[in-house]
Design an enzyme around this catalytic site. Structure first.
Site: not given
Ligand code: PGA
Length: 256
Positions: A10, A12, A100, A172, A218
């Site tokens: 993702n 973002k 999300h 998540e 993470s």
């Molecule tokens: P992250 O994000 O791996 O940076 O923690 C995960 C997500 O929001 O899908």
């Protein structure tokens, strides 16, 4: 029960045109020689503005599929700034992330809208990646499982068993997203097992055994092997570590 794992990046709100090109070319080079039969399903979710370019760069590479990060629940009309499922299908998009926590928390995405989006995505023949997860306060108050049960029950409302089997859920925990503090793999496995119980209660054990449920929060090359070793975890939804080709390819390899 064998469920094909998914490693989904993702992106973002990252990557302009040049950066998206560089990242996807790096990923393509990194997965080129991997054995397709052993690979997880690899998915990238660029921003809307990079979708066409990324689609063009991966269209001849069956090892990687395209996702969007959101979609409108409405088919068309006067919805300034929104993107419809028909438009995404036009761009060769296969998956759409919905619900999300960043969209729930910062853009007021409701459970009802998430359910409508899931229906629109499935009606168009695409696959929703439905996110759920608790805040730190909810975890500390011991309401993680009931909170997630509510989110999943509302997201799946009125979907058929076949539609649920096709869908993907991503667990998540909000406190683990972007913090560097991944949820303990055994606890993530337990929570995902609880999500499967909710699906079994709403549908059947067969549906619960077939739906793919990812962990996100993470995920890093150093955590993926332990996470993938958990029987309930079918892959990862990855933010930060999906923004560098090297670490994203390491995650793909970690899921093989
Ligand atoms: P992250 O994000 O791996 O940076 O923690 C995960 C997500 O929001 O899908």
């Amino acid at each position: 029960m064998s469920r094909r794992p998914i490693i989904a990046g993702n992106w973002k709100m990252h990557n302009n045109k040049a950066q998206a090109k560089e990242l996807i070319e790096g990923i393509l080079a990194g997965i080129k020689d991997l054995d397709a039969d052993k690979m997880p399903e690899v998915v990238v979710a660029p921003t809307y503005t990079a979708l066409w370019q990324v689609h063009d760069l991966i269209k001849n590479e069956p090892k990687i599929a395209l996702s969007a990060q959101n979609v409108s629940q409405f088919a068309k009309g006067a919805y300034t700034g929104e993107i419809s499922i028909d438009m995404l299908a036009d761009f060769g998009v296969k998956f759409v992330i919905i619900g999300h926590s960043e969209r729930r928390q910062m853009f007021n995405e409701t459970d009802e809208a998430i359910n409508e989006k899931a229906k629109a995505i499935l009606d168009a023949g695409l696959i929703p990646i439905i996110c759920c997860g608790e805040t730190l306060e909810q975890r500390e108050a011991g309401v993680t499982d009931s909170h997630i049960e509510g989110q999943i029950t509302k997201a799946l409302a009125n979907l058929t068993a076949d539609e649920v089997i096709k869908s993907v859920i991503a667990y998540e925990p909000i406190w683990a997203i972007g913090t560097g503090k991944s949820c303990d793999a055994v606890e993530a496995n337990r929570t995902i097992g609880e999500i499967r119980k909710v699906v079994a209660k709403l549908y059947s054990q067969d549906v619960a055994d077939k739906i793919r449920i990812l962990y996100g929060g993470s995920v890093k090359p150093s955590t993926i092997v332990e996470q993938m070793a958990q029987p309930e975890i079918d892959g990862g939804l990855i933010g930060g570590a999906s923004l560098e080709a090297e670490s994203f390819v390491a995650l793909v390899k970690g899921a093989m």
